[in-house]
Scaffold this motif. Structure first.
Motif, PDB file in Angstrom:
ATOM      1  N   ARG A  14      -9.997 -59.451  -7.851  1.00  0.00           N
ATOM      2  CA  ARG A  14      -8.539 -59.483  -8.003  1.00  0.00           C
ATOM      3  C   ARG A  14      -7.820 -60.393  -7.012  1.00  0.00           C
ATOM      4  N   GLY A  15      -8.567 -61.187  -6.246  1.00  0.00           N
ATOM      5  CA  GLY A  15      -7.936 -62.027  -5.240  1.00  0.00           C
ATOM      6  C   GLY A  15      -7.908 -61.322  -3.901  1.00  0.00           C
ATOM      7  N   VAL A  16      -7.784 -62.091  -2.808  1.00  0.00           N
ATOM      8  CA  VAL A  16      -7.978 -61.501  -1.487  1.00  0.00           C
ATOM      9  C   VAL A  16      -6.876 -60.524  -1.094  1.00  0.00           C
ATOM     10  N   ILE A  17      -5.643 -60.724  -1.556  1.00  0.00           N
ATOM     11  CA  ILE A  17      -4.583 -59.783  -1.174  1.00  0.00           C
ATOM     12  C   ILE A  17      -4.877 -58.401  -1.721  1.00  0.00           C
ATOM     13  N   GLU A  18      -5.181 -58.313  -2.993  1.00  0.00           N
ATOM     14  CA  GLU A  18      -5.414 -57.006  -3.602  1.00  0.00           C
ATOM     15  C   GLU A  18      -6.711 -56.379  -3.114  1.00  0.00           C
ATOM     16  N   GLU A  19      -7.746 -57.171  -2.956  1.00  0.00           N
ATOM     17  CA  GLU A  19      -9.037 -56.621  -2.540  1.00  0.00           C
ATOM     18  C   GLU A  19      -9.022 -56.118  -1.094  1.00  0.00           C
ATOM     19  N   TYR A  20      -8.241 -56.794  -0.242  1.00  0.00           N
ATOM     20  CA  TYR A  20      -8.228 -56.416   1.175  1.00  0.00           C
ATOM     21  C   TYR A  20      -6.833 -55.985   1.634  1.00  0.00           C
ATOM     22  N   LYS A  21      -6.035 -55.427   0.742  1.00  0.00           N
ATOM     23  CA  LYS A  21      -4.644 -55.113   1.058  1.00  0.00           C
ATOM     24  C   LYS A  21      -4.493 -54.129   2.211  1.00  0.00           C
ATOM     25  N   ASP A  22      -5.482 -53.265   2.413  1.00  0.00           N
ATOM     26  CA  ASP A  22      -5.394 -52.312   3.521  1.00  0.00           C
ATOM     27  C   ASP A  22      -5.635 -52.970   4.871  1.00  0.00           C
ATOM     28  N   LEU A  23      -6.089 -54.235   4.870  1.00  0.00           N
ATOM     29  CA  LEU A  23      -6.357 -54.960   6.108  1.00  0.00           C
ATOM     30  C   LEU A  23      -5.436 -56.173   6.274  1.00  0.00           C
ATOM     31  N   LEU A  24      -4.416 -56.260   5.438  1.00  0.00           N
ATOM     32  CA  LEU A  24      -3.485 -57.388   5.460  1.00  0.00           C
ATOM     33  C   LEU A  24      -2.048 -56.887   5.598  1.00  0.00           C
ATOM     34  N   PRO A  25      -1.146 -57.714   6.153  1.00  0.00           N
ATOM     35  CA  PRO A  25       0.253 -57.310   6.319  1.00  0.00           C
ATOM     36  C   PRO A  25       1.044 -57.439   5.013  1.00  0.00           C
ATOM     37  N   VAL A  26       0.667 -56.633   4.043  1.00  0.00           N
ATOM     38  CA  VAL A  26       1.328 -56.644   2.738  1.00  0.00           C
ATOM     39  C   VAL A  26       1.718 -55.212   2.359  1.00  0.00           C
ATOM     40  N   SER A  27       2.606 -55.106   1.406  1.00  0.00           N
ATOM     41  CA  SER A  27       3.016 -53.812   0.863  1.00  0.00           C
ATOM     42  C   SER A  27       3.053 -53.920  -0.650  1.00  0.00           C
ATOM     43  N   ASP A  28       3.422 -52.851  -1.298  1.00  0.00           N
ATOM     44  CA  ASP A  28       3.535 -52.882  -2.760  1.00  0.00           C
ATOM     45  C   ASP A  28       4.634 -53.840  -3.214  1.00  0.00           C
ATOM     46  N   LYS A  29       5.551 -54.185  -2.303  1.00  0.00           N
ATOM     47  CA  LYS A  29       6.645 -55.099  -2.634  1.00  0.00           C
ATOM     48  C   LYS A  29       6.232 -56.566  -2.520  1.00  0.00           C
ATOM     49  N   THR A  30       5.079 -56.813  -1.908  1.00  0.00           N
ATOM     50  CA  THR A  30       4.620 -58.199  -1.746  1.00  0.00           C
ATOM     51  C   THR A  30       4.095 -58.734  -3.072  1.00  0.00           C
ATOM     52  N   PRO A  31       4.660 -59.827  -3.582  1.00  0.00           N
ATOM     53  CA  PRO A  31       4.163 -60.384  -4.845  1.00  0.00           C
ATOM     54  C   PRO A  31       2.700 -60.803  -4.716  1.00  0.00           C
ATOM     55  N   ARG A  32       1.933 -60.551  -5.727  1.00  0.00           N
ATOM     56  CA  ARG A  32       0.533 -60.986  -5.732  1.00  0.00           C
ATOM     57  C   ARG A  32       0.469 -62.387  -6.317  1.00  0.00           C
ATOM     58  N   VAL A  33       0.751 -63.385  -5.464  1.00  0.00           N
ATOM     59  CA  VAL A  33       0.659 -64.784  -5.890  1.00  0.00           C
ATOM     60  C   VAL A  33      -0.792 -65.189  -5.707  1.00  0.00           C
ATOM     61  N   THR A  34      -1.547 -65.100  -6.781  1.00  0.00           N
ATOM     62  CA  THR A  34      -2.990 -65.316  -6.654  1.00  0.00           C
ATOM     63  C   THR A  34      -3.539 -66.162  -7.786  1.00  0.00           C
ATOM     64  N   LEU A  35      -4.558 -66.919  -7.468  1.00  0.00           N
ATOM     65  CA  LEU A  35      -5.354 -67.636  -8.463  1.00  0.00           C
ATOM     66  C   LEU A  35      -6.775 -67.086  -8.457  1.00  0.00           C
ATOM     67  N   LEU A  36      -6.903 -65.841  -7.945  1.00  0.00           N
ATOM     68  CA  LEU A  36      -8.188 -65.144  -7.820  1.00  0.00           C
ATOM     69  C   LEU A  36      -9.125 -65.847  -6.851  1.00  0.00           C
ATOM     70  N   GLU A  37      -8.528 -66.297  -5.753  1.00  0.00           N
ATOM     71  CA  GLU A  37      -9.274 -66.916  -4.668  1.00  0.00           C
ATOM     72  C   GLU A  37     -10.184 -65.890  -3.979  1.00  0.00           C
ATOM     73  N   GLY A  38     -11.134 -66.404  -3.212  1.00  0.00           N
ATOM     74  CA  GLY A  38     -12.061 -65.527  -2.494  1.00  0.00           C
ATOM     75  C   GLY A  38     -13.296 -65.210  -3.317  1.00  0.00           C
ATOM     76  N   ASP A  39     -14.087 -64.260  -2.823  1.00  0.00           N
ATOM     77  CA  ASP A  39     -15.339 -63.862  -3.478  1.00  0.00           C
ATOM     78  C   ASP A  39     -16.255 -65.075  -3.635  1.00  0.00           C
ATOM     79  N   THR A  40     -16.266 -65.937  -2.621  1.00  0.00           N
ATOM     80  CA  THR A  40     -17.098 -67.151  -2.674  1.00  0.00           C
ATOM     81  C   THR A  40     -18.539 -66.818  -2.278  1.00  0.00           C
ATOM     82  N   PRO A  41     -19.504 -67.590  -2.741  1.00  0.00           N
ATOM     83  CA  PRO A  41     -20.906 -67.226  -2.511  1.00  0.00           C
ATOM     84  C   PRO A  41     -21.367 -67.451  -1.075  1.00  0.00           C
TER      85      PRO A  41
END
Length: 362
Positions: A14-41
């Motif tokens: 789901r992209g790094v914000i959603e996957e690691y949201k508990d470890l990032l300075p985000v809240s439910d109000k933060t837009p998920r502007v994502t291109l599904l980055e992360g999860d690289t090999p």
């Protein structure tokens, strides 16, 4: 240890914000502007690692598989998401290429205007084309990267424009997730982590990530951070800014890193080092990655691999059994002209079966 992650529908990342949201300075109000980055090999080296002296388990964290082809996407998803949350209408960055591509793409996804200042004549066309196709206003400045960044800082300090270079703290918050992924994949932190160093944001971000996992008890150690600068652009090694940095590795052609002090702190705290690699060593590692590992990277990405090879040959890793991760920061298609310059031209033949069979020695 590894952290259990949830995934989206049908197992989709789901992209790094959603996957690691508990470890990032985000809240439910933060837009998920994502291109599904992360999860690289995290790729196990099949050739370079086994060929090094000592017992070294070498891995490549291949960030070239991110949506715009570099690690910058991790930071940009955070920087642009927070900019949009705060009501910004325009983003701005200085760039040697990769930042411009990521800033333009994520700004487009967020519906924001994007402005990029690039040093005239110092950006690979593959990267410049990305920024342009995503609709950024690109301005070539008659100067180097540091001149561009000075202008961006002055403009964003005095006008309603959001800076999205690595001086933006949200950039590093996003980039630290790569360290999380390394630990999640290995089940522990590596003994050493090697990276190219340009503006010095990435080595700083990885250290933040490793420290956070360590402090939360998700891993029981932290790696020693190894940074490598190109010979003609090595201000941190020489201890002073380089007025006119020069290297074929355009992504790290920076003479006065914005995150200099943070990176120096990361190296000191981790008992690591920052050293020089030559353009020749970078190009040798660049070619070897492609021809023996099957991994095509932009030249700057190979600086960390060149550095690890150099250290191994000097006996730095001794006879210990160690785990080393090298971050490969960007895809080779970012700078295809470099590959064209060093490979031989294709053989030519008529449309004749026997001729081609003979040429192949069959």
């Amino acid at each position: 240890m590894a952290r259990n992650l949830t995934v989206g529908p049908a197992g989709q990342w789901r992209g790094v914000i959603e996957e690691y949201k508990d470890l990032l300075p985000v809240s439910d109000k933060t837009p998920r502007v994502t291109l599904l980055e992360g999860d690289t090999p995290l790729i196990t080296s099949q050739s370079i690692g086994p060929g090094l002296p000592g017992t070294i388990k070498l891995y490549f964290k291949y960030e070239g598989t991110n949506p715009t082809g570099s690690f910058k996407d991790r930071g940009m998803t955070m920087a642009v998401a927070k900019a949009k949350e705060e009501g910004a209408q325009m983003t701005m960055c200085a760039s040697t290429g990769n930042t411009s591509a990521a800033a333009a793409a994520y700004s487009a996804a967020a519906g924001l205007r994007s402005v990029v200042l690039i040093p005239d004549g110092y950006v690979a066309l593959g990267k410049l084309s990305q920024a342009l196709i995503h609709g950024a206003r690109v301005i070539q400045v008659a100067g180097n990267f540091d001149d561009c960044l000075d202008l961006v800082r002055e403009i964003t300090d005095n006008y309603p424009v959001t800076l999205v270079n690595s001086l933006n703290p949200y950039r590093l918050e996003g980039q630290k997730t790569a360290a999380f992924e390394v630990c999640d994949a290995l089940g522990h932190a590596p003994d050493f982590h090697a990276l190219p160093v340009g503006n010095a944001g990435n080595i700083t971000a990885y250290w933040w990530g490793y420290c956070e996992y360590y402090e939360k008890g998700l891993v029981d150690s932290r790696p020693r951070m190894l940074g490598f600068q190109a010979e003609g652009a090595a201000p941190m090694v020489h201890g002073e800014p380089v007025a006119n940095p020069e290297t074929i590795a355009t992504a790290i052609r920076i003479g006065n890193p914005a995150r200099w002090s943070d990176a120096a702190e990361a190296v000191e705290e981790s008992h690591g080092l920052i050293q020089i690699v030559t353009d020749e060593e970078i190009l040798a590692a660049y070619s070897e990655l492609a021809s023996t590992e099957g991994i095509f990277v932009e030249p700057a990405s190979a600086a960390g691999v060149a550095g690890v090879k150099k250290l191994a040959q000097q006996g730095f890793f001794a006879d210990e059994s160690v785990t080393v991760v090298c971050t490969l920061t960007g895809h080779g298609l970012k700078d295809p002209d470099r590959a064209v310059d060093i490979v031989p031209e294709p053989d030519k033949a008529p449309p004749d079966l026997q001729t081609i069979v003979q040429m192949l020695g069959l």
